[in-house]
Every structure is written in C-alpha cells, then in structure tokens.
Design an enzyme around this catalytic site. Structure first.
Site, PDB file in Angstrom:
ATOM      1  N   SER A 199      40.413  41.992  36.609  1.00  0.00           N
ATOM      2  CA  SER A 199      39.444  43.036  36.947  1.00  0.00           C
ATOM      3  C   SER A 199      39.270  43.962  35.736  1.00  0.00           C
ATOM      4  CB  SER A 199      39.918  43.798  38.185  1.00  0.00           C
ATOM      5  OG  SER A 199      38.870  44.523  38.738  1.00  0.00           O
ATOM      6  N   ASP A 409      34.814  35.777  44.660  1.00  0.00           N
ATOM      7  CA  ASP A 409      35.118  37.170  44.290  1.00  0.00           C
ATOM      8  C   ASP A 409      34.156  38.089  45.038  1.00  0.00           C
ATOM      9  OD1 ASP A 409      35.278  39.711  42.980  1.00  0.00           O
ATOM     10  OD2 ASP A 409      36.156  38.723  41.233  1.00  0.00           O
ATOM     11  N   HIS A 449      38.714  38.408  44.763  1.00  0.00           N
ATOM     12  CA  HIS A 449      38.825  39.225  43.554  1.00  0.00           C
ATOM     13  C   HIS A 449      40.291  39.321  43.126  1.00  0.00           C
ATOM     14  CE1 HIS A 449      37.774  41.898  40.439  1.00  0.00           C
ATOM     15  NE2 HIS A 449      38.429  42.917  40.933  1.00  0.00           N
TER      16      HIS A 449
END
Ligand SMILES: *[C@@H]1O[C@H](CO)[C@@H](O)[C@H](O)[C@H]1NC(C)=O
Ligand SMILES: *[C@@H]1O[C@H](CO)[C@@H](O)[C@H](O)[C@H]1NC(C)=O
Ligand SMILES: *[C@@H]1O[C@H](CO)[C@@H](O)[C@H](O)[C@H]1NC(C)=O
Ligand SMILES: *[C@@H]1O[C@H](CO)[C@@H](O)[C@H](O)[C@H]1NC(C)=O
Ligand SMILES: *[C@@H]1O[C@H](CO)[C@@H](O)[C@H](O)[C@H]1NC(C)=O
Ligand SMILES: *[C@@H]1O[C@H](CO)[C@@H](O)[C@H](O)[C@H]1NC(C)=O
Ligand SMILES: *[C@@H]1O[C@H](CO)[C@@H](O)[C@H](O)[C@H]1NC(C)=O
Ligand SMILES: *[C@@H]1O[C@H](CO)[C@@H](O)[C@H](O)[C@H]1NC(C)=O
Ligand SMILES: *[C@@H]1O[C@H](CO)[C@@H](O)[C@H](O)[C@H]1NC(C)=O
Ligand SMILES: *[C@@H]1O[C@H](CO)[C@@H](O)[C@H](O)[C@H]1NC(C)=O
Ligand SMILES: *[C@@H]1O[C@H](CO)[C@@H](O)[C@H](O)[C@H]1NC(C)=O
Ligand SMILES: *[C@@H]1O[C@H](CO)[C@@H](O)[C@H](O)[C@H]1NC(C)=O
Length: 536
Positions: A199, A409, A449
């Site tokens: 991320s 995601d 994610h």
C-alpha cells in the site's frame, strides 16, 4: 529464568572481549545506546534500549505509540531474542522520525526495512517481528508523524517530505549504520539489504527503487499507492459519479449484489474454473444490459443512469486527455463498495486536499471535481506521484524487485500497477524477458488489499501471512533466494486457509503466474487442484 538466559548467552555467544570482560549479547545491547549516540550523524535521542527474549510481548500503547495506531500496533510477541533500540532522529529543524531497530541474537547477516500504510505515521510492528523471525536486523519508522491522520502535514512541508521519502531513507541509513555498529563492520561488509511493504509501503518501495536505488538489494513492493495524486482523486471521482442516496446514480446494497452476481455469471468461467475468483480481471468486460430494469424484473436491477455511473467507476479516469488513474477491476463489487463507502477512502481524499493540496480547513469531499485532480497532479509535492519509469540505476547494480498486486484489491485498483509495469517497459525500451532480469510482477487473483480476499491470500507478503518458510510459499524467502542465489521466481504460491484462519487448516493452494502470463484451469472440479492450473 533471566539468569539462565544470561548464562546460556554467556556460554554460547561470546561476541567479543572488551577490557578483559566477555561481552554477551545482552551487555552489548545495553552498551548500544552509547555507541550509537557517539557515531551517528543525525541528531538522535534514544528512547528505548532493551534486550528482549523470544516470547516477550511488547505493549506498544504503554511505550507511547499513538492510540490511533492500534490497528498496526497490537501487542507484538517476539519470535526470537532481540536487542531493541527505539530512537528519535531529527530530519530537519521542524521534523523528526521515530525509528525502531530490532537486532536478533541469531543474526542472518541481512538487513530489512519495513514500510507504512495510508497517510499514517504508524510503525508496522508485525512486519518487523516477521523479519526478525528469519534473522533479519529489521527497522521500521513512523513516516515522520504519529497517528493515522494526515493533519500532521498541515503547513508542515518537512513532515510531508518525510512521508514522501525521507522517513524511509533516514531509517535505512541510520538502521544500517546501527546494524553494522552492533554486529561489527567486518561482518557487515557483505550484508544484503531488503525491503518489504504494501500500500503506502508499496509506494515507498517504488520511491526507493526509482530515486534511492542504493538502499536495497531486494525489494517487495505490494499493492503500491503509486500514481498517488490520481489514485486519491479516483476516490473523489467515484463518490461524485455515484452520488449520495438521494441521487438517481446511487446504487444500494441490493443493486451491488445483483451487479456482482451478473459479473460472476459472465466472467467467472473465463479462466476455466467457476470458483468466484477471476484469474484475469482485465478480461472481464460485463455487458450490463441484461440487468437493466427495462429488460428484467430481477430484484436489484439497475437504471440506465446507474449503469452509466458504474461504468465510470470501472473505467480509467481521464483529465486533459491523459489517464490519471485506473478504474476499479470487476469481480469483487460488494467488497469493493463496502471499502469505498467505509471510513478510509473518504478520509484519504479529504485529508489530502484539505491539509496537503489546498491547506484549507474548509475543504470537504463534496467539493471534489476533476479540476482538483489536475491541481494535485501539477503540484506533485516532493514527487509523491512515484511514477518514474527509468529503473536503470537499480537494475545496473544488480538489485531485484518483486511487485505484486491483488486482483481483488478493494481499495487500490490493480490497473495502476499494470500501468506502471507498462511504463517501465516503455521508458526503458525493455521486453518482458529483459525486465524479468530484475523486475517481476505478479497479479494475484483473489487477493484483497495487501491481505485477505476470496482467493489464496497467504503469500508471506506481510507479518502474519506466511503459510510456510519455503520460498515457493513465502515472498520474503523468495526475494532472498533471488538476490543471493539467483533463483528468480516463475510463480508465487498462495495458500487459502479455511475461513482465512491457519488454525482451521489449508483449504487449497494456487500458483500465481508471473506477468504477462495468466492462469488457465484444465483440471477437474472447481479450481482447487493446484496442478490443474497452467500459466499461458
Ligand atoms: C498496555 O498498556 C496500556 C497502558 O499502560 C494498558 O492500558 C493496557 O491494558 C495494556 N494492554 C495490555 C494488553 O496489557
Ligand atoms: C530551519 O531550516 C531552514 C532550512 O534549512 C532554515 O532556512 C531555517 O532558518 C531554520 N530555522 C531554524 C529556526 O533554525
Ligand atoms: C539461527 O538462524 C538460522 C537461520 O538463519 C537457523 O537455521 C538456526 O537454527 C538458528 N539457530 C538458533 C540457535 O536459533
Ligand atoms: C511521536 O511520539 C513519540 C513518542 O512515542 C515522541 O517522542 C515524538 O516526539 C512524537 N513525534 C511527533 C512528530 O510528534
Ligand atoms: C495521535 O494521533 C492523532 C491522529 O493522527 C492526533 O490527532 C493526536 O494528536 C495524536 N496524539 C498524540 C498524543 O500525539
Ligand atoms: C555510522 O555513521 C557515522 C557517521 O556518518 C560514521 O562515522 C560511522 O563510520 C558509521 N558507522 C558504521 C559502522 O557504518
Ligand atoms: C441516506 O443517507 C443519509 C446520510 O448517510 C442517511 O442518514 C439516510 O438514512 C439515508 N437514506 C436512505 C433512504 O437510505
Ligand atoms: C470446490 O470443490 C471442493 C471439492 O469438491 C469443495 O470441497 C469446495 O467447497 C469447492 N469450493 C468452492 C469454492 O466451490
Ligand atoms: C449487450 O448485450 C445485448 C443483448 O443482451 C446486445 O444487444 C448488445 O449488443 C450487447 N452490447 C455489447 C457492447 O456487446
Ligand atoms: C435491453 O435493453 C436495451 C436498451 O433498451 C436493449 O438495447 C437491449 O437489446 C435489451 N436487451 C435484452 C436482452 O432485452
Ligand atoms: C478555503 O476554502 C473556502 C471554500 O472553498 C473558500 O471560501 C476560502 O476562501 C478558502 N480560504 C482560503 C484561505 O483560500
Ligand atoms: C462541505 O462544504 C460545503 C460547501 O462549503 C457545505 O455546504 C457542506 O455543508 C460541507 N459538508 C460537510 C459535511 O461539512
């Protein structure tokens, strides 16, 4: 207990003789505070130096970690004996970082840095602990501020600079220096240096590869928040396209469920297995006329206005003729919309424009338009965009990068990673085979994610997500194999645990193909047979 640890250390691990006294790991740890203050060039202040045996539990709240960091700082149980050093280092006269350095007693000769998440100033302790389990001397910094809010950037350009690159950079320079002071310069001559992050941590990975290629020999870049200005703007664009619940473009929960069912009915079988997991989200281009209310009485049917709004969310965002963000990928519409309407994307959008771009406290998300996206892109503060395609310096020093992105995601569209891979290929004029020499990209089906998701989501990509220590199952061990033994990965195996709980046993495994290859199922049943899949 303490005595026996002391004695066994004394017996097994005499590290050196100083003034006639045998130096144990513990006494060496206790001395570290002095040696570090004496040598480091940064203005530093030691907060904690302590020897911690395996099994110790660190209560980060008690150590002063900001309460909003609780998601990243649940109590950490130590897998191995370490010397822990926490310090504060000035990065300018109006900014500083907090750095944790965990030095394992049984050191593998390797160094590793972890990254951060969102706009947060939160150290990801579970990643540091994960790395020490494998003998890495591991560091993590708070990205220049404390707590989850981007409010720290308001009229504080030096704090923003830390967030964009300088916290990671400083933590690595200082962390390597401390590591080599601790274990000895000679032993560190051949030290290999690694990075793991997802991320924002994935963006930090790419920032290092693009701009500070000397920092790492091996990098794991997960679901990177690159093309950052467009990425954050995408959330505003999605909210604007769908409107609020008084708007005729808004979809309620039942609409999203119907959409998801229709998408799966059109796309799930394309990879050869009907299992709720899409192996190539790019192939999924659903025709939604069948769920138009004018064609069907199905509950949750959509109006033409709703279909047009949905199409915007799943298409690239274009400003002045340029794609600035990839749209969402199909296949997990319900998880995606729950995430989009959850607390994070709206907060990222609002805090970024309010505190960073406009520095105006009355800015709120309802004001967003694509003009704001253009302003953010033009400002591109400290090059937070992190979208440079020239990786020659990194390649030429023999370093390696493993890039992955979940195709399910729910926050960051996988298309941004696809666009980045293509940008690097184009900028460097490299074929896939040439990129494979140092840069391999894996689109992971069914991964949410960074972790979670309907597919095989345990890849060793994070603390707490390792199915085993075998490099085939574990990205951290993978990158070490590649860097140190030249064994480059052809696939990354993911493991699905029953209810995503390792204690309940393995549901199935799947080998994820190296881009541009994609998985096709030729086996029996519904895709749970790992050997039924083929990369084509
Ligand atoms: C951690 O420390 C805080 C503050 O000292 C305390 O309130 C909390 O109960 C502790 N948590 C655990 C799990 O011991
Ligand atoms: C802080 O640093 C900046 C830039 O290096 C310098 O211009 C400024 O005078 C410094 N301020 C103080 C209070 O030292
Ligand atoms: C030290 O770490 C290595 C792997 O790096 C491992 O094989 C070995 O068993 C460890 N030794 C001890 C005493 O824990
Ligand atoms: C962050 O918190 C630490 C205590 O954990 C403190 O020493 C430091 O000054 C804080 N940093 C900032 C930028 O507020
Ligand atoms: C903790 O973080 C929050 C959100 O980032 C911030 O508002 C608050 O001031 C921080 N608390 C301390 C003691 O620094
Ligand atoms: C640590 O950094 C200082 C200051 O740059 C330098 O003098 C020293 O040699 C470094 N120590 C090691 C072990 O790299
Ligand atoms: C619409 O959204 C508002 C604000 O989130 C909420 O209070 C209201 O109950 C919603 N109305 C309907 C019909 O769902
Ligand atoms: C796939 O098939 C296996 C064995 O027939 C079954 O146990 C499993 O529940 C099925 N999985 C899905 C996702 O349908
Ligand atoms: C979508 O499907 C309808 C029939 O259900 C067909 O008429 C239409 O041409 C299709 N649209 C596209 C773009 O293929
Ligand atoms: C559904 O409606 C659209 C638009 O009115 C039309 O073009 C299409 O052919 C219809 N499809 C079916 C399957 O009836
Ligand atoms: C802040 O934004 C508000 C609302 O757009 C605007 O009225 C105001 O002038 C702005 N303030 C500054 C200092 O730019
Ligand atoms: C956002 O700003 C607009 C325009 O100033 C204002 O009308 C609206 O009430 C604000 N919304 C929130 C949630 O603060």
């Amino acid at each position: 207990m303490h005595l026996s640890i002391f004695l066994s250390s004394l017996a097994l691990l005499p590290l050196g003789v100083h003034s006639g006294v045998v130096e144990t790991f513990q006494s060496k740890c206790a001395n570290l505070a002095h040696t570090v203050t004496a040598e480091a060039k940064y203005d530093i202040h030691i907060n904690i130096v302590e020897y911690l045996p395996a099994g110790s539990v660190i209560n980060h709240t008690a150590d002063g970690t900001n309460e909003t960091c609780s998601l990243f700082a649940s109590p950490t149980s130590l897998p191995v004996n370490i010397c822990r050093l926490a310090l504060k280092a000035a990065t300018s006269n109006s900014s500083s970082i907090i750095l944790e350095t965990w030095l394992p007693e049984n050191w593998s000769g390797r160094f590793l840095s972890t990254g951060n998440g969102g706009l947060s100033g939160c150290i990801q302790y579970s990643d540091i602990a994960y790395a020490t389990k494998f003998g890495f001397a591991a560091v993590g910094a708070n990205n220049g501020h404390n707590g989850t809010s981007g409010g720290a950037f308001f009229h504080q350009p030096e704090v923003l600079k830390d967030f964009v690159w300088r916290s990671l950079y400083t933590g690595v320079v200082l962390g390597k220096n401390i590591t080599s002071q601790f274990y000895g310069k000679d032993k560190c001559k051949a030290m290999k240096s690694y990075y793991i992050g997802c991320s924002t941590g994935g963006r930090q990975a790419w920032k290092a590869v693009q701009s500070y290629p000397e920092l790492f020999d091996g990098v794991i870049a997960g679901a990177p928040a690159i093309a950052s200005n467009g990425l954050i703007s995408f959330f505003g664009y999605a909210f604007q396209s769908l409107g609020d619940n008084s708007s005729d473009t808004f979809l309620d929960t039942q609409n999203w469920e119907t959409l998801h069912e229709e998408v799966l009915s059109q796309c799930d079988h394309l990879d050869g297995a009907v299992d709720g997991i899409l192996e190539d989200t790019r192939k999924c281009k659903p025709n939604l006329t069948k769920i138009l209310c004018e064609n069907t009485s199905r509950p949750g049917c959509l109006s033409q206005a709703q279909v047009s709004a949905v199409e915007k969310v799943f298409s690239p965002v274009v400003v002045d003729g340029q794609v600035i963000a990839s749209g969402q990928q199909h296949g997990d519409e319900v998880r995606m919309i729950n995430a989009l309407y959850g607390p994070l994307p709206g907060t990222w959008l609002e805090e970024y424009f309010r505190f960073v771009i406009y520095q105006n406290l009355s800015w709120n998300r309802t004001m967003f338009s694509l003009q704001d996206a253009a302003v953010a892109l033009k400002a591109n503060l400290f090059n937070v965009e992190t979208f440079d395609g020239d990786l020659r310096a990194f390649r030429d020093r023999g370093a390696k990068v493993l890039h992955f992105h979940g195709q399910a995601d729910e926050y960051l569209p996988v298309g941004n990673s696809d666009r980045y891979y293509d940008l690097v290929a184009k900028t460097m004029g490299s074929s896939n085979a040439e990129l494979d020499e140092f840069y391999r990209y894996f689109r992971i089906s069914g991964l949410g994610h960074c972790f979670g998701g309907p597919g095989t989501n345990y890849l060793g990509q994070h603390g707490g997500t390792a199915a085993s220590d075998d490099p085939d199952d574990n990205m951290l061990m993978r990158i070490v194999e590649w860097v140190e033994h030249g064994k480059a990965p052809e696939f990354v195996r993911g493991t699905k645990f029953v209810n995503d709980d390792p204690a309940q046993g393995v549901a199935f495994t799947r080998k994820h193909c190296k881009h541009p290859k994609v998985n096709v199922y030729k086996g029996r049943g519904n895709g749970t047979d790992e050997n039924g899949w083929h990369c084509v």
